[in-house]
Design an enzyme around this catalytic site. Structure first.
Site: not given
Length: 324
Positions: A162, A185
């Site tokens: 992230d 991600d």
């Protein structure tokens, strides 16, 4: 009469104090760790900027490592934070999602872990590194954006899971000549974001993007003329998976390294194969295996790709062209 005189005195003092603010002008503020600038920390420089400025204000940051957790609040606009050198001007912090918050004793969670959070509009970052240097103990955001019309030029965003969170739907972000690295991600969220000539490095076998584009938003993440690379041991990376049903991600005119999996995309949840908007066009490199891509992704036609430009993508409720 005394009340009138007192009121006039207070008004005069207020005007005098306002006029004495030497930072209420378009001059550049210099930040330097060694004390040779106007301030030693970036936070101090942000604090003296006037709310809703109608002029462009530059905060020039000299080389150094600045361990700060920063917010550019929503009442600030037209600010540029410009580093002396992208490799040597570093803003860093080390919060991660599983650190307990002092005030509650409960885990911090992903969305409080940012090193830099941008709430204001019309903010520019140039020639600077934003880093979350925490250990791999949970999600750890380096850049968290909520403002609109944000520019990132020749910046580095370093983290693991992230790294870059584009956190507000219908906000527009433009990344040019940037470097972004992470594990899982590491580019995620609902914003409209264009990545031009950026280098995207995967640090483990995982996923690059996790778009959560709203259904009524026609565009999400667009990577144009980008280069996807990975550590030598990394060989199995997905281009993305949809964090929400209508996630939109497009890679076009980009170099995809051999670490990209043949199927390209992951559904996250099976039903999202019906709604996710995953597209490619005119890419090259070992990671381009169009015949082996998942059947629910698309290869754009030349005519379709020609219609996707920053000007069209960034025209929502108002026009914005970051190239002008």
């Amino acid at each position: 009469m005394k009340k009138l005189l007192l009121l006039m005195a207070v008004l005069a003092l207020t005007i005098s104090t306002s006029a004495a603010d030497k930072y209420d002008n378009p001059d550049t503020i210099v930040v330097a760790r060694d004390g040779t600038g106007d301030f030693c920390t970036i936070d101090e420089a942000i604090e003296v900027c006037r709310a809703f400025m109608d002029y462009h204000k530059v905060i020039f940051v000299r080389n150094g490592v600045y361990k700060e957790k920063l917010i550019i609040p929503q009442w600030l606009q037209n600010i540029e934070i410009c580093g002396e050198n992208a490799d040597k001007t570093i803003i860093t912090h080390d919060d991660h999602a599983n650190i307990n918050r002092v005030e509650t004793g409960k885990p911090m969670g992903t969305f409080r872990t940012y090193t830099l959070k941008i709430e204001g509009n019309a903010i520019t970052l140039k020639n600077i590194t934003i880093e979350n240097c925490s250990a791999r103990l949970g999600q750890a955001v380096a850049l968290h954006t909520e403002g609109d019309r944000l520019l990132f030029i020749n910046c580095r965003f370093i983290g693991h899971q992230d790294t870059v969170y584009t956190g507000m739907a219908n906000t527009r972000l433009y990344f040019k000549d940037c470097y972004i690295c992470g594990t899982t991600d590491f580019i995620f969220g609902p914003s409209i974001a264009w990545f031009e000539n950026c280098t995207i490095e995967s640090l483990i076998n995982s996923y690059i993007t996790a778009a959560s584009t709203p259904q009524d938003q026609p565009y999400g993440y667009i990577f144009n003329h980008c280069r996807l690379i990975a550590k030598p041991e990394v060989t199995q990376v997905y281009l993305g998976r949809p964090w929400r049903d209508y996630g939109y991600t497009l890679f076009m005119n980009s170099e995809l390294g051999g670490h990209i999996r043949p199927e390209g995309w992951h559904n996250w949840e099976k039903h999202r194969e019906q709604t996710a908007r995953y597209q490619e066009y005119n890419n090259h490199g070992e990671g381009v295996q169009t015949k082996r891509r998942v059947g629910w992704s698309r290869q754009l036609t030349k005519k379709e790709a020609a219609m996707i430009t920053p000007e069209t993508v960034f025209t929502t409720e108002s026009k914005w062209n970051p190239l002008q």
